[in-house]
Design an enzyme around this catalytic site. Structure first.
Site, short mmCIF file in Angstrom:
data_model
loop_
_atom_site.label_atom_id
_atom_site.label_comp_id
_atom_site.label_asym_id
_atom_site.label_seq_id
_atom_site.Cartn_x
_atom_site.Cartn_y
_atom_site.Cartn_z
CG ASP A 211 12.13 29.24 -15.00
OD1 ASP A 211 11.25 28.46 -14.60
OD2 ASP A 211 12.03 29.91 -16.04
CG ASP B 230 7.55 27.66 -12.73
OD1 ASP B 230 7.17 28.77 -12.31
OD2 ASP B 230 7.53 27.36 -13.95
CD GLU B 231 9.86 32.41 -13.10
OE1 GLU B 231 10.76 32.83 -13.83
OE2 GLU B 231 8.73 32.94 -13.01
#
Length: 441
Positions: free
Chosen positions: A22, A117-118
């Site tokens: 993350d 973003d993960e």
């Protein structure tokens, strides 16, 4: 850096090893990377307060003031008046996100990006490497730091544990849950730590006397099935740390479960004509992405948000499956009266198409992850257009897609777009294909 339940050593890891990476305050971190003078100062990426924007990401310098993602911009400005504001540059965020994903792929071909973003990744010993999974995670963190941003990683034996662990020690944290220790790690956590447990589900669990994942893990499976349908037993299994997960690489990823879009408006919509125009506008965005992916859905969901705390959704099957906004958008408009009465202020409209290949959701947990889900309605067939009419409409949709793809979304404006002119929020649009492009923390 936290390794709360034991530290792996060479050969110590047994069984699956799944990580969740993350990126920390991603949008804001990229802005601080590209604007060195902003480093160390509170930075907020989001829409303007004047156009009813919301915070997309707040830097860690802004968070002590109480600013967080999804907060109304006017509230964030009041809490942190000296913050640096920017509406964001999605192309730049995608560029850096792609570099991050390529770094993970150096370690394993099993990388499943779930948002900008993960990403989950599989570093099970013996599958692609004999190296200690913890060492691999540390190396990934170091390489991402070299890009000028940071990440937090959770490592466990399944996706549920990895996801929750990734949030344990931010920013730049590494939380390792060793094999066999998942139940101990999860037990004291509140039920909302489990992804998919939104406010409505939390309240229903609370009424059953279930407040922690440990209590949820001990719940009677059949009772959970009666209350939550097929998702009930799955929640019990995940809360106990017994989920069996598979990380699917991008090249082998299955069809997304849904394609959706939602738009926030700078002032409330109160007339039926305006709300229907908003449904048509959002449906067109979804239709374009469905066609680009070659997907036809068998279920449409309408989402309305009335204020920051009250959201409702309702879904209905479509017969036959379709990728045409004229079909599923019409059905979404028909559902409007079941959620809304004219004059009630609407601040956000969302449309989701799912049920690809005959799969349809059965409970609120499979929708936009908000409360007040409504039961399925009988299937709705398309209008009685002739084959020639449908072909003509199809060619029109494809021509519209082509023009907008070539010259930009604003190159072709339809009547419902004109009606909504100057009413859309300037917050980055929340649209996703079975995964969210909006950042976490």
């Amino acid at each position: 850096m936290s390794e709360p339940l034991g530290t792996a050593g060479a050969g110590a890891w047994r069984g699956p090893a799944i990580g969740l990476l993350d990126l920390d305050a991603f949008f804001a971190s990229v802005e601080q990377l590209d604007h060195p003078e902003w480093r160390g100062r509170p930075v907020i990426v989001g829409g303007s307060a004047e156009r009813r924007g919301v915070v997309s990401t707040a830097s860690y310098e802004a968070r002590p003031y109480g600013v967080h993602s999804a907060m109304p911009s006017y509230q964030a400005m009041r809490l942190c008046p000296d913050a640096i504001w920017t509406q964001g540059r999605f192309a730049r965020y995608r560029e850096l996100s792609a570099k991050v994903m390529s770094l993970i792929e150096r370690e394993t071909p099993r990388v499943e990006q779930v948002s900008i973003d993960e990403a989950f990744f599989d570093v099970t010993p013996g599958r692609y490497s004999r190296e200690d999974p913890v060492l691999i995670c540390k190396r990934i963190q170091e390489r991402i730091s070299d890009l000028g941003i940071s990440c937090s990683i959770g490592l466990g034996q399944n996706k549920t544990v990895a996801k929750i662990a990734s949030e344990r020690d931010k920013p730049h944290g590494l939380c390792v849950v060793m094999p066999g220790q998942a139940a101990e790690f999860l037990a004291p956590l509140p039920v909302e730590a489990l992804s998919g447990v939104g406010p409505s589900t939390k309240d229903r669990l609370k009424k059953m006397g279930i407040r922690t994942l440990g209590q949820l893990a001990q719940a009677e499976v059949e009772k959970m099935r009666r209350v939550f349908g097929v998702h009930g037993p799955k929640m019990v299994q995940r809360a106990a740390g017994r989920e069996t997960s598979k990380v699917t690489s991008i090249a082998h990823r299955s069809t997304p479960k849904s394609v959706s879009n939602e738009r926030t408006f700078s002032h409330d919509l109160t007339s039926r004509r305006d709300v229907e125009a908003a449904i048509a506008h959002v449906s067109a965005l979804v239709g374009t992405r469905l066609r680009s992916k070659g997907l036809r859905g068998g279920e449409v969901t309408l989402k309305l948000k009335f204020d920051y705390e009250h959201t409702r959704t309702i879904q209905r099957p479509l017969v036959p499956e379709t990728d045409d906004e004229r079909d599923f958008g019409r059905v979404a408009k028909e559902l409007l009266s079941d959620l809304w009465s004219e004059g009630t202020p609407v601040r956000l409209v969302g449309v989701m198409v799912s049920g690809f290949g005959g799969e349809r959701s059965s409970t609120q947990l499979a929708l936009f992850d908000v409360g007040d889900g409504q039961p399925n309605q009988p299937p709705v067939s398309r209008g009685r257009d002739s084959g020639r009419d449908r072909d003509a409409k199809r060619r029109l949709s494809e021509a519209t897609d082509s023009i907008r793809s070539r010259f930009g979304a604003g190159a072709l404006t339809l009547g419902y777009d004109l009606r909504l002119k100057d009413t859309l929020s300037d917050t980055i649009s929340n649209n996703h294909d079975g995964m969210s492009e909006m950042p976490g923390s």
